[in-house]
Enzyme design. Structure first.
Site, PDB file in Angstrom:
ATOM      1  CG  ASP A 210     -58.937  92.061  27.124  1.00 28.79           C
ATOM      2  OD1 ASP A 210     -59.513  93.122  26.865  1.00 28.79           O
ATOM      3  OD2 ASP A 210     -59.455  91.129  27.775  1.00 28.79           O
TER       4      ASP A 210
ATOM      5  CE1 TYR B 125     -66.477  97.258  26.015  1.00 29.17           C
ATOM      6  CE2 TYR B 125     -65.350  96.523  24.040  1.00 29.17           C
ATOM      7  CZ  TYR B 125     -65.624  96.380  25.390  1.00 29.17           C
ATOM      8  OH  TYR B 125     -65.033  95.361  26.091  1.00 29.17           O
TER       9      TYR B 125
END
Lengths: 296, 296
Positions: A170, A239
């Site tokens: 991540d 995003y």
């Protein structure tokens, strides 16, 4: 009053001339909560008008309180529900704690969750400004290592003291401290740190609407290391282009559908985004993207 | 040099304090191609740096040359592939011609495609600046009616000269001339204009990341009129939050999976976005959205 180069006239604007030229996602800023250059990167935390608190690294949105669950849940539960009994979990990056929060939802099956974050400042700021994510750090099975993920994996290889069932990368995007996480030798290190039925998932930085060639290249690298490689994605408004790619690699288990399933009621109690149907749907792509990413 | 209130420092910014406060999608502008207030709405066409030409109505992006195919294909092919032999197609709105281009791909099964657009200026500008979409107008089976879609459907009801198999509402958002297309009596008019196995699809203006209550309300209205109502969505970067909802209503046919299927090779030749798998995946939703939209 604090300022930041990405904020103008009260709006934060996410710009990258190299990764997504000519487009920008903007969020209205209520106030800057924190801004600093850490040893590794530029860190900004602000309170937005409609997305809660927002963490930005090197100018790129990492998470917002409003929609973070989508990414945190999918990058965690795709590998975890694809594995029959995931015990030892490694998280590279993830200093906001969101992935930890999701991993420990798997309860007794989990023996340990090790998080390797290079930048302690991210953890500290997340504990202060993203408490609903950072609560993941509070779990008794979680162990935090402050180190570079790449170096950590090299040590794992030398010490050989127990392998992982799942590794979740991540990270931030390759333009910055996470650059090494998109190279072949990183995937080789992960391969060697995994048990025989281990699974790896990594944020792919791109999505099919952005640079499909980069996705194709990343998949090619993964295929040189892992026998099973699948490209999935999560929809998430904050995003770029409203979605983010997830590259999933596996030594022998299939990953495009869950091997373990909860009831709809349990799913609904535990998750806001994940369910067994969306697990499968995350691997279904539009015609042009499928063709390019699969290299047909 | 031409200017427009949505363009500042060379960037177009899509802002709506009512529909999506605090967030904005921005596109870098190469040059304004056209700007006018027509009888019905504010129209802007600009050449963007990375999304080709862009059509904007009342400040909201309607289509960009780079990603328009996603929406045009899905709103057309979901109903068309859910119907065994769609012959008479009605398109309300769709003045850019993109839906027409997709509908006529169904070849001989199609007998006629009627497009009802209120604003002739949109058609004219699309023919000039969005030729790859407006080519849909060139097909011999296409008939264009310059009228308000609502009034047109009332006339259809009175004249009763042949009903439609599929009605596609490709409108702008409810804040503007398309306001009537989100009311119950519009769906009743469509119901009455359909054959017994007819299908309706309409852009839902919202998506699950925006105002889920509005989606729920729209679904409720549809359920009062149609026995089968399903909420789907398309991913598309230039629409708010990277996706747009599609409300699908049907008199008796299922719509969440195609009743007719092409081979992968044919799909790949005809479509950039649509395929039979993505048809089904477009109806799979994250846990929280499913719960709210279904009203459970």
């Amino acid at each position: 009053m604090q300022t930041h180069p990405t904020i103008k006239d009260g709006w934060f604007r996410e710009i990258s001339e190299t990764s997504f030229p000519g487009q920008a996602f903007c969020l209205k800023v209520k106030r800057i909560l924190h801004s600093e250059k850490s040893e590794f990167q530029d860190i900004l935390v602000f309170e937005s008008e409609s997305y809660g608190n927002v963490l930005v690294l090197d100018g790129i949105v990492q998470c917002t309180e409003r929609d973070e669950f989508a990414y945190q849940e999918l990058i965690s539960h795709i590998p975890l529900f694809s594995h029959p009994n995931p015990k030892r979990i490694l998280v590279i990056g993830g200093g906001d704690g969101g992935v930890l929060r999701e991993v420990v939802k798997h309860g007794d099956t989990i023996e340990s969750v090790t998080l390797v974050e290079i930048d302690e400042t991210v953890i500290k700021l997340s504990k202060k400004y993203l408490p609903n994510m950072a609560k993941g750090f509070d779990h008794e099975k979680v162990k935090v290592v402050l180190d570079d993920g790449f170096k950590f994996l090299k040590k794992v290889a030398q010490e050989n003291n127990g392998k992982y069932d799942i590794i979740i990368t991540d990270s931030s995007d390759p333009e910055g401290p996470a650059e090494a996480f998109f190279r072949k030798n990183y995937f080789e290190l992960m391969y060697n740190a995994l048990n025989d039925d281990g699974i790896v998932i990594t944020q792919a930085s791109e999505n099919c609407w952005l640079n499909v060639d980069k996705l194709k290249d990343l998949k090619k690298i993964c295929k040189q290391v892992f026998p099973i490689v699948e490209y999935g994605y999560v929809t998430i408004p904050s995003y770029t282009s409203g979605q983010l790619g997830l590259m999933c690699c596996s030594k022998k288990l299939q990953i495009t559908e869950p091997i373990r399933k909860l009831s709809t009621a349990e799913e609904s109690k535990l998750f806001k985004y994940y369910n067994s149907e969306i697990h499968k749907a995350s691997f279904i792509h539009p015609t042009w993207a499928k063709k390019l990413i699969d290299g047909n």
